[in-house]
Design a protein around this motif. Structure first.
Motif, PDB file in Angstrom:
ATOM      1  N   ASP A 145       1.853 -50.586  33.960  1.00 48.86           N
ATOM      2  CA  ASP A 145       1.434 -49.489  32.943  1.00 48.86           C
ATOM      3  C   ASP A 145       0.612 -49.931  31.779  1.00 48.86           C
ATOM      4  O   ASP A 145      -0.491 -49.419  31.445  1.00 48.86           O
ATOM      5  N   TYR A 146       1.048 -51.184  31.324  1.00 55.55           N
ATOM      6  CA  TYR A 146       0.539 -51.644  30.171  1.00 55.55           C
ATOM      7  C   TYR A 146      -0.868 -52.071  30.427  1.00 55.55           C
ATOM      8  O   TYR A 146      -2.028 -51.952  29.690  1.00 55.55           O
TER       9      TYR A 146
ATOM     10  N   GLN B  51      -2.714 -51.029  32.804  1.00 56.62           N
ATOM     11  CA  GLN B  51      -3.732 -50.066  33.136  1.00 56.62           C
ATOM     12  C   GLN B  51      -4.118 -49.402  31.506  1.00 56.62           C
ATOM     13  O   GLN B  51      -5.363 -48.884  31.534  1.00 56.62           O
ATOM     14  N   HIS B  52      -3.031 -49.191  30.830  1.00 50.32           N
ATOM     15  CA  HIS B  52      -3.243 -48.553  29.365  1.00 50.32           C
ATOM     16  C   HIS B  52      -4.362 -49.289  28.762  1.00 50.32           C
ATOM     17  O   HIS B  52      -5.480 -48.885  28.210  1.00 50.32           O
TER      18      HIS B  52
ATOM     19  N   GLN C  47      -7.775 -48.574  30.342  1.00 50.14           N
ATOM     20  CA  GLN C  47      -8.307 -47.494  29.812  1.00 50.14           C
ATOM     21  C   GLN C  47      -9.056 -47.684  28.462  1.00 50.14           C
ATOM     22  O   GLN C  47     -10.010 -46.894  28.370  1.00 50.14           O
ATOM     23  N   ALA C  48      -8.173 -48.189  27.596  1.00 52.47           N
ATOM     24  CA  ALA C  48      -8.432 -48.229  26.259  1.00 52.47           C
ATOM     25  C   ALA C  48     -10.061 -49.075  26.165  1.00 52.47           C
ATOM     26  O   ALA C  48     -10.807 -48.714  24.967  1.00 52.47           O
TER      27      ALA C  48
ATOM     28  N   THR D 208      -5.244 -54.189  38.361  1.00 52.91           N
ATOM     29  CA  THR D 208      -5.529 -52.806  38.255  1.00 52.91           C
ATOM     30  C   THR D 208      -6.845 -52.626  38.067  1.00 52.91           C
ATOM     31  O   THR D 208      -7.705 -53.469  37.798  1.00 52.91           O
TER      32      THR D 208
ATOM     33  N   ASP E 136      -2.146 -58.042  21.399  1.00 49.59           N
ATOM     34  CA  ASP E 136      -0.779 -57.262  21.935  1.00 49.59           C
ATOM     35  C   ASP E 136       0.325 -58.285  22.274  1.00 49.59           C
ATOM     36  O   ASP E 136       1.452 -57.942  22.325  1.00 49.59           O
TER      37      ASP E 136
END
Ligand code: DON
Length: 426
Positions: A7-8, A10-11, A14-15, A53, A298
Motif C-alpha cells: 500500500d505504501y 502504491q501511495h 500515486q504521489a 506496483t 520516508d
C-alpha cells in the motif's frame, strides 16, 4: 493482517504520478516511441521478498543500468588491479556520453560511456558466445529468469551511434582498446538492449544489497569485495553529473538508464527499481528521481543515516551446569567491527578461571572477516586466562578461511544438543 508495504509503495507511486516534467530520450529513435505515462516501482529485500506496483510487468531496455553489472563481471573475470589499469574510479562531473579521458588517458569511471565501452571489452567471451551474450546470461541468473535482447532497440541505436563510435575510436587511438572499436561498440549497444522489468531489476539490485548472495537459492553470485567496489562506483559516479545532488538528497548507490529506469542498492537492506520514461537534463528519469527522494526520506534509507546495529549483538548471557560454571553467550545480528568490539568488552568482564564459555553463533545472520578475526582473538585470550571455549556454529556461517586454524574450538551441533551431550559426559 496484510503487510502495509505494498500500500505504501502504491501511495508513493500515486504521489509522483502527476510530475510531468522531462522528455523521453529520442537520440535512440526506438526509445522515442515509449509511452511516457508508464510508471513502475519494485523493491526486493535481502531475503528475496519482492514487492512491486504500477507497470511492474512492462519490459524496457536496461541501457546504462547494465554498466554496474558489466563492471562486476569484468572484476570477477580479471580482478581489481587489472580492471583498474583500464578504467578509473573518479567521478567525471560530465555528461554520460562525453568524449573525454582522464589525465592518465584512461576513461574516468565505468559508469560513463567511455568507461562502459572499455568495461564491455573486458567481459568474458568465446568464439561462440559473445560478450553481450555472457552478460545476458549473467543478468538472467541475477534476475532469476531468462532475459532477452530487444532487437529493435539494438538496431535503432546501432544506426545512430556516432558518438559512441567516436568514443570507441578514441579508446583505440590511446590503446585502451586493442581490438576493432566497431565490434566492441556494437557489443556494448547490444548489452544496453537487454530487456528487463522493474521486478527483474529489483531482484538484481537485491543480490547486490545482499553482498552478492542470492537469498532465494543460497548461491554466491558475486564476491563480496566485487560488490563493494561496484557499489562504491555507483555511489560516486552512477548518476553522472548529478552525483553530488543525488548523494546528499537520496544517499543510495544508484544507476540510471536512458529508457527511464533507475536501480538503487541499499547495502544490507534492499534493492529498488523504478521506471518512468521522461528524463531530466542529466539523462535520469524525472519521476524515478522523485520516487527515490521520497523513499529515502520516508523510510530513512539514506546511507549516511547509519544503523545502531551494535546494540543487538548480545541476545543473552546465562550460566548453566551444576556449579553454574558453563557460561553461554547467545549472539544475534551481524558480527562486524562495532559488534565484535562490544562483544569483546563483555567477555573482558569474565573473571579469570576455568569456566567453560560457549559462544553461540546460531542466530547471527552474517560474520564479516573482521568479526571472525576479533572473535577468535577473544577465544585465544579467554583460553590464555584458563577458560575452555567453544564456538557453536550450527548454521555453518563461518567460511573455511574464517575458521582456519580454529577448528578445535568450533562445533557444528545445535546449542541444546551440545549442552545435553556435554552434561551427560561431564
Ligand atoms: O550509450 C548509450 O547512449 C546508451 N545505450 C546508454 C546510455 C544511458 O543509458 C545513459 N543513462 N542514463
Amino acid at each position: 493482517m496484510q503487510t502495509p508495504v505494498p500500500d505504501y509503495l502504491q501511495h508513493v507511486l500515486q504521489a509522483c504520478q502527476s510530475n510531468a516534467q522531462g522528455a523521453v530520450a529520442d537520440y535512440i529513435p526506438e526509445l522515442a516511441h515509449a509511452d511516457h505515462e508508464r510508471l513502475a516501482l519494485a523493491l526486493c529485500t535481502i531475503d528475496s521478498t519482492l514487492y512491486s506496483t504500477g507497470d511492474d510487468q512492462l519490459a524496457f531496455t536496461i541501457q546504462s543500468m547494465s554498466k554496474p553489472f558489466a563492471y562486476a563481471l569484468a572484476l570477477e573475470t580479471h580482478g581489481l588491479n587489472s580492471v583498474l589499469s583500464k578504467v578509473g574510479v573518479e567521478p567525471s562531473g560530465e555528461a554520460f556520453n562525453q568524449i573525454s579521458l582522464g589525465q592518465d588517458n584512461l576513461p574516468k569511471n565505468p559508469m560513463i560511456n567511455s568507461g562502459a565501452i572499455t568495461t564491455h571489452s573486458l567481459l568474458p567471451y568465446k568464439k561462440t558466445v559473445s560478450r553481450a551474450e555472457h552478460l545476458r546470461r549473467f543478468l538472467s541468473t541475477l534476475a532469476g529468469r531468462e532475459l532477452q535482447f530487444d532487437e529493435r532497440v539494438y538496431e535503432s541505436e546501432l544506426k545512430t551511434a556516432f558518438r559512441n563510435r567516436s568514443i570507441g575510436y578514441m579508446l583505440r587511438t590511446v590503446g585502451v582498446l586493442d581490438e576493432d572499436p566497431e565490434s566492441i561498440v556494437d557489443g556494448y549497444i547490444r548489452q544496453c538492449a537487454i530487456q528487463v522489468t522493474v521486478q527483474d531489476l529489483a531482484r538484481m539490485a537485491g543480490v547486490l544489497a545482499n553482498g552478492g548472495l542470492c537469498a532465494g537459492t543460497g548461491q554466491r553470485l558475486l564476491e563480496r569485495a566485487v560488490v563493494r567496489q561496484v557499489l562504491s562506483v555507483m555511489m560516486s559516479c552512477g548518476m553522472y553529473d548529478a552525483a553530488g545532488d543525488w548523494l546528499t538528497t537520496v544517499g543510495i548507490p544508484a544507476k540510471s538508464g536512458v529508457a527511464g529506469g533507475i536501480i538503487g542498492v541499499l547495502p544490507g537492506q534492499v534493492g529498488i527499481a523504478v521506471f518512468s520514461p521522461k528524463l531530466d537534463e542529466h539523462g535520469n528519469s524525472v519521476r524515478g528521481v522523485h520516487i527515490f527522494e521520497r523513499l529515502s526520506k520516508d523510510m530513512g534509507l539514506h546511507l549516511m543515516e547509519g544503523t545502531p546495529s551494535a546494540q543487538t549483538i548480545l541476545q543473552s548471557r546465562y550460566t548453566v551446569g551444576k556449579n553454574n560454571d558453563v557460561v553461554v553467550y547467545e549472539l544475534r545480528g551481524v558480527l562486524q567491527f562495532t559488534e565484535s568490539e562490544m562483544l569483546l568488552r563483555s567477555l573482558q568482564d569474565e573473571p579469570t578461571g576455568t569456566n567453560r564459555i560457549i559462544l553461540d553463533l546460531t542466530n547471527l545472520t552474517l560474520v564479516h572477516d573482521v568479526g571472525a578475526r576479533m572473535l577468535f582473538e577473544g577465544v585465544k585470550r579467554l583460553k590464555a586466562d584458563g577458560h575452555q571455549v567453544v564456538v557453536i556454529d550450527s548454521e555453518r556461517l563461518l567460511s573455511d578461511t574464517q575458521s582456519k586454524g580454529h577448528k578445535r574450538s568450533i562445533v557444528h551441533t545445535p546449542l541444546d544438543v551440545y549442552l545435553e551431550r556435554f552434561a551427560s559426559v561431564k
